[in-house]
Design a protein around this motif. Structure first.
Motif, PDB file in Angstrom:
ATOM      1  N   LEU A 208      30.330  47.417  38.034  1.00 47.29           N
ATOM      2  CA  LEU A 208      30.270  46.926  36.861  1.00 47.29           C
ATOM      3  C   LEU A 208      30.964  45.363  36.714  1.00 47.29           C
ATOM      4  CD1 LEU A 208      31.713  48.536  33.522  1.00 47.29           C
ATOM      5  CD2 LEU A 208      32.693  46.312  34.091  1.00 47.29           C
ATOM      6  N   SER A 209      29.803  44.544  36.152  1.00 51.19           N
ATOM      7  CA  SER A 209      30.240  43.070  36.045  1.00 51.19           C
ATOM      8  C   SER A 209      30.349  42.808  34.532  1.00 51.19           C
ATOM      9  CB  SER A 209      29.089  42.284  36.601  1.00 51.19           C
ATOM     10  OG  SER A 209      29.147  42.421  37.976  1.00 51.19           O
ATOM     11  N   LEU A 210      31.590  41.931  34.259  1.00 49.73           N
ATOM     12  CA  LEU A 210      31.815  41.510  32.793  1.00 49.73           C
ATOM     13  C   LEU A 210      32.010  40.133  32.952  1.00 49.73           C
ATOM     14  CD1 LEU A 210      35.119  40.682  32.433  1.00 49.73           C
ATOM     15  CD2 LEU A 210      35.305  43.088  33.091  1.00 49.73           C
ATOM     16  N   CYS A 211      31.608  39.298  31.730  1.00 50.13           N
ATOM     17  CA  CYS A 211      31.881  38.125  31.519  1.00 50.13           C
ATOM     18  C   CYS A 211      32.982  37.748  30.580  1.00 50.13           C
ATOM     19  CB  CYS A 211      30.520  37.354  30.969  1.00 50.13           C
ATOM     20  SG  CYS A 211      30.821  35.678  30.602  1.00 50.13           S
ATOM     21  N   GLU A 212      34.035  37.024  30.795  1.00 47.07           N
ATOM     22  CA  GLU A 212      35.068  36.718  30.109  1.00 47.07           C
ATOM     23  C   GLU A 212      35.120  35.162  29.709  1.00 47.07           C
ATOM     24  OE1 GLU A 212      38.620  37.924  31.761  1.00 47.07           O
ATOM     25  OE2 GLU A 212      38.352  36.543  33.602  1.00 47.07           O
ATOM     26  N   MET A 213      35.375  35.013  28.550  1.00 43.30           N
ATOM     27  CA  MET A 213      35.547  33.614  27.833  1.00 43.30           C
ATOM     28  C   MET A 213      37.114  33.159  27.391  1.00 43.30           C
ATOM     29  SD  MET A 213      33.436  31.867  24.721  1.00 43.30           S
ATOM     30  CE  MET A 213      31.667  32.074  25.578  1.00 43.30           C
ATOM     31  N   ASP A 214      37.419  32.038  28.120  1.00 46.15           N
ATOM     32  CA  ASP A 214      38.769  31.596  27.609  1.00 46.15           C
ATOM     33  C   ASP A 214      38.547  30.482  26.679  1.00 46.15           C
ATOM     34  OD1 ASP A 214      41.302  30.636  27.493  1.00 46.15           O
ATOM     35  OD2 ASP A 214      41.837  30.597  29.713  1.00 46.15           O
ATOM     36  N   LEU A 215      39.291  30.600  25.697  1.00 47.87           N
ATOM     37  CA  LEU A 215      38.830  29.332  24.409  1.00 47.87           C
ATOM     38  C   LEU A 215      40.159  28.614  24.157  1.00 47.87           C
ATOM     39  CD1 LEU A 215      36.652  31.249  21.994  1.00 47.87           C
ATOM     40  CD2 LEU A 215      35.943  29.907  23.790  1.00 47.87           C
ATOM     41  N   SER A 216      41.242  28.923  25.100  1.00 53.70           N
ATOM     42  CA  SER A 216      42.711  28.392  24.689  1.00 53.70           C
ATOM     43  C   SER A 216      42.631  26.740  25.056  1.00 53.70           C
ATOM     44  CB  SER A 216      43.650  28.995  25.579  1.00 53.70           C
ATOM     45  OG  SER A 216      43.198  28.938  27.083  1.00 53.70           O
ATOM     46  N   SER A 222      34.342  30.053  31.346  1.00 51.82           N
ATOM     47  CA  SER A 222      33.906  31.492  31.435  1.00 51.82           C
ATOM     48  C   SER A 222      33.895  31.958  32.979  1.00 51.82           C
ATOM     49  CB  SER A 222      32.546  31.441  30.901  1.00 51.82           C
ATOM     50  OG  SER A 222      32.445  31.165  29.766  1.00 51.82           O
ATOM     51  N   ARG A 223      34.000  33.200  33.176  1.00 46.58           N
ATOM     52  CA  ARG A 223      33.884  33.626  34.601  1.00 46.58           C
ATOM     53  C   ARG A 223      33.330  35.082  34.571  1.00 46.58           C
ATOM     54  NH1 ARG A 223      39.081  33.468  33.036  1.00 46.58           N
ATOM     55  NH2 ARG A 223      39.240  31.195  33.928  1.00 46.58           N
ATOM     56  N   VAL A 224      32.773  35.475  35.474  1.00 44.45           N
ATOM     57  CA  VAL A 224      32.210  36.735  35.596  1.00 44.45           C
ATOM     58  C   VAL A 224      33.033  37.379  36.905  1.00 44.45           C
ATOM     59  CG1 VAL A 224      30.258  38.132  36.277  1.00 44.45           C
ATOM     60  CG2 VAL A 224      29.910  36.122  34.875  1.00 44.45           C
ATOM     61  N   LYS A 225      33.197  38.726  36.434  1.00 47.70           N
ATOM     62  CA  LYS A 225      34.135  39.492  37.392  1.00 47.70           C
ATOM     63  C   LYS A 225      33.267  40.833  37.629  1.00 47.70           C
ATOM     64  CE  LYS A 225      38.859  37.892  36.126  1.00 47.70           C
ATOM     65  NZ  LYS A 225      40.044  38.290  35.636  1.00 47.70           N
ATOM     66  N   THR A 226      33.284  41.116  38.983  1.00 51.67           N
ATOM     67  CA  THR A 226      32.570  42.268  39.424  1.00 51.67           C
ATOM     68  C   THR A 226      33.497  43.347  39.975  1.00 51.67           C
ATOM     69  OG1 THR A 226      30.414  41.333  39.998  1.00 51.67           O
ATOM     70  CG2 THR A 226      30.750  43.425  41.183  1.00 51.67           C
ATOM     71  N   ILE A 227      33.385  44.604  39.259  1.00 52.90           N
ATOM     72  CA  ILE A 227      34.506  45.663  39.740  1.00 52.90           C
ATOM     73  C   ILE A 227      33.844  46.558  40.497  1.00 52.90           C
ATOM     74  CG2 ILE A 227      35.857  47.165  38.541  1.00 52.90           C
ATOM     75  CD1 ILE A 227      36.178  45.460  36.115  1.00 52.90           C
ATOM     76  N   ILE A 241      35.992  42.998  43.048  1.00 56.56           N
ATOM     77  CA  ILE A 241      35.805  42.580  44.430  1.00 56.56           C
ATOM     78  C   ILE A 241      35.089  41.393  44.330  1.00 56.56           C
ATOM     79  CG2 ILE A 241      35.419  44.923  45.145  1.00 56.56           C
ATOM     80  CD1 ILE A 241      32.402  44.598  44.641  1.00 56.56           C
ATOM     81  N   TYR A 242      34.712  40.551  43.254  1.00 59.06           N
ATOM     82  CA  TYR A 242      34.134  39.338  43.222  1.00 59.06           C
ATOM     83  C   TYR A 242      34.496  38.602  41.876  1.00 59.06           C
ATOM     84  CZ  TYR A 242      30.978  41.020  46.897  1.00 59.06           C
ATOM     85  OH  TYR A 242      30.587  41.628  48.027  1.00 59.06           O
ATOM     86  N   ASN A 276      27.255  39.065  46.018  1.00 65.11           N
ATOM     87  CA  ASN A 276      27.822  39.158  47.097  1.00 65.11           C
ATOM     88  C   ASN A 276      29.022  37.936  47.041  1.00 65.11           C
ATOM     89  OD1 ASN A 276      26.487  41.286  48.106  1.00 65.11           O
ATOM     90  ND2 ASN A 276      25.298  40.170  49.342  1.00 65.11           N
ATOM     91  N   GLY A 277      29.305  37.439  45.994  1.00 68.76           N
ATOM     92  CA  GLY A 277      30.473  36.607  45.781  1.00 68.76           C
ATOM     93  C   GLY A 277      29.883  34.893  45.927  1.00 68.76           C
ATOM     94  N   ASN A 278      28.633  34.943  45.924  1.00 63.43           N
ATOM     95  CA  ASN A 278      28.063  33.694  45.680  1.00 63.43           C
ATOM     96  C   ASN A 278      27.338  33.553  44.625  1.00 63.43           C
ATOM     97  OD1 ASN A 278      28.475  32.841  48.590  1.00 63.43           O
ATOM     98  ND2 ASN A 278      27.107  34.291  49.376  1.00 63.43           N
ATOM     99  N   LEU A 279      27.414  32.178  43.970  1.00 62.62           N
ATOM    100  CA  LEU A 279      26.617  31.847  42.765  1.00 62.62           C
ATOM    101  C   LEU A 279      25.868  30.674  42.978  1.00 62.62           C
ATOM    102  CD1 LEU A 279      28.513  30.938  39.375  1.00 62.62           C
ATOM    103  CD2 LEU A 279      26.758  29.628  40.400  1.00 62.62           C
TER     104      LEU A 279
END
Length: 397
Positions: A208-216, A222-227, A241-242, A276-279
Motif C-alpha cells: 500500500l502506497s500513500l502520499c502525505e502532504m505537510d503544509l506547516s 510531500s512524500r510517498v510511503k510504501t507499506i 519499507i520505502y 524499489n526505493g528509487n525515484l
C-alpha cells in the motif's frame, strides 16, 4: 503397351494441374500477406488512411441515435460511474446497474446523498463524501457495507477487492483503513502531522502506497510511503519499507500502481516513477498548451496538448506514454477538448458534441457524434455512459 503409355501421360497431367493449384494458393497467400502488411503500415503511419478505415471499413463511428439510452428528468440530480460491463446510476438512494443495451440488470439501496466512487475491474466502492457510509460491490453482488469512524475524504479499490479509505475528523489529521474483499479490517495507518492526499494498493496485494502532504512550513512538502501489507498485519507502526521525498512545491494529483512494484506519482508539472526505493522523473512539463494530464491507466500516463493554428484551426494532441517501454503514441483530434476521462485502457475525450474513445496504443476505439451537448462521460474498459441533461446513452466499447 499403348494403354500403359496413355495412363502415364494422364498421371503427368494431373500432377501438373496439382502443382498449378499449389502455386496459385501460395501466390494468393503471399499476396494476401503483402496487401495486409501494406494496409497495416498505412493504418499505423497515415492519419488520413486510419480515419478513412475507422469510418468506412471498421465502422468505429457511432451516432447518438444508434445507441440505447434511459431518460431523465431535465437536470435531474443523478450520479453515475462505469465499472466492468455496467454503468451504475445513483438516484434517490437507488443504485441501478445498466448493461450496454440499456437494460437494468441489478439494483441496490445505497444511503448516500453525495457519493464518491472508486472502481477497478469488476469492483465498485461507493462512499458518502465527508460522512461515514461505505459500500463494496463486486459485479452484481453487494459484498459489504460499513459505517466508518471519521469523515471519508477518499477511497480506493484494487483488482482483488482490497479497499483503502482515507478519513479525517479524528484526533489524527488522517487515518487510512485497509479492508480485504470480505470486509475484514487488515490494518490502520495514522498520520499525526500530515494530510493523506491519495493511496493505492498494488495488484498483488503486497503493498500500500500513500502520499502525505505537510503544509506547516513555507514550502509544500510531500512524500510517498510504501507499506508492506504483510508486515502491517503484525506491526503497522513498523511496516514502511520505502519513503520517497517528492520535489519541493510539487502538487501531487494521484498515485497509480502500473505493475506489481512500479508506482506512478502524477504531479502538476511532472510524472515520477517510484520503484524499489528509487525515484525517477519520467516526464516534466511546464507548457501552457497542456490542458489535461492523467495517470489512471493500466500502463501509461497521458497529456493533452492544444495545437492552436488560428481561431478556426485548433487540434488536441493526446500524447500517451507507456511507462514500461517509454514509447509515446499521439492521437490528434480536430477541435478543443472540453473534458477528459481515463480508466484502465481507455481515454475519453469530450469535445462537446463529439466524443473520442482512444486506447492506450493511440488508436481509436470509437468516435461518438451527438446532436446535443454532452454533459459528462463515464467509462470502463467495456462500456461508456454518455450523460446529457435529460438522458444517459450507453456505448459498447
Amino acid at each position: 503397351m499403348k494403354l500403359l503409355e496413355y495412363k502415364q501421360f494422364n498421371n503427368s497431367d494431373e500432377e501438373k494441374s496439382l502443382n498449378k493449384k499449389k502455386v496459385a494458393i501460395t501466390v494468393g497467400i503471399i499476396l494476401t500477406i503483402i496487401i495486409t502488411t501494406i494496409i497495416g503500415i498505412l493504418y499505423i503511419s497515415n492519419q488520413d488512411v486510419r480515419n478513412f478505415m475507422d469510418k468506412y471499413i471498421l465502422f468505429k463511428h457511432v451516432d447518438e441515435h444508434d445507441v440505447p439510452y434511459i431518460s431523465l428528468e431535465q437536470d435531474e440530480k443523478v450520479y453515475a460511474c462505469a465499472f466492468y460491463n455496467y454503468v451504475a446510476v445513483l438516484k434517490d438512494n437507488k443504485l441501478s446497474l445498466y448493461n450496454s443495451s440499456g437494460k437494468e440488470v441489478q439494483s441496490f439501496t445505497i444511503n448516500v446523498s453525495s457519493p464518491i466512487f472508486a472502481v477497478q475491474d469488476n469492483y465498485l466502492v461507493i462512499a458518502e463524501k465527508n460522512q461515514q457510509k461505505c459500500y463494496l460491490i463486486k459485479d452484481k453482488k453487494m459484498l459489504w457495507e460499513k459505517e466508518i469512524d471519521g469523515k471519508i475524504s477518499r477511497i480506493n479499490v484494487n483488482e482483488s477487492g482490497y479497499v483503502s479509505i482515507i478519513v479525517s475528523g479524528t484526533s489524527y489529521k488522517s487515518v487510512i483503513t485497509t479492508f480485504s474483499e470480505d470486509g475484514t479490517e487488515i490494518f490502520k495507518t495514522f498520520l499525526s502531522n500530515s494530510l493523506a492526499i491519495d493511496v493505492d494498493i498494488s495488484k498483488d496485494n503486497k503493498y500500500l502506497s500513500l502520499c502525505e502532504m505537510d503544509l506547516s512550513g513555507t514550502l509544500i512538502e510531500s512524500r510517498v510511503k510504501t507499506i508492506s501489507i504483510e508486515k502491517a498485519k503484525q506491526d503497522p507502526a513498523n511496516a514502511i519499507i520505502y519513503t520517497y521525498e517528492i520535489p519541493a512545491n510539487s502538487l501531487v494529483i494521484n498515485l497509480e500502481y502500473h505493475d506489481r512494484d512500479e508506482l506512478i506519482c502524477l504531479c502538476d508539472k511532472k510524472v515520477l516513477t517510484l520503484k524499489n526505493g528509487n525515484l525517477n522523473i519520467s516526464s516534466e512539463f511546464d507548457d501552457s498548451n497542456i490542458t489535461f494530464i492523467g495517470a489512471n491507466l493500466s500502463k501509461s500516463y497521458f497529456k493533452v496538448r492544444e495545437d492552436k493554428q488560428g481561431i478556426n484551426n485548433q487540434n488536441s494532441n493526446v500524447e500517451i506514454s507507456n511507462t514500461s517501454n517509454g514509447k509515446t503514441s499521439v492521437y490528434t483530434i480536430k477541435g478543443v477538448a472540453k473534458n477528459i476521462k481515463a480508466k484502465d485502457g481507455v481515454i475519453a475525450v469530450n469535445l462537446g458534441t463529439e466524443a473520442y474513445f482512444i486506447g492506450e496504443n493511440g488508436w481509436l476505439i470509437k468516435k461518438y457524434t451527438s446532436s446535443q451537448e454532452i454533459k459528462d462521460i463515464v467509462i470502463s474498459n467495456h462500456i461508456a455512459g454518455i450523460i446529457y441533461r435529460d438522458k444517459i446513452s450507453f456505448l459498447n466499447l
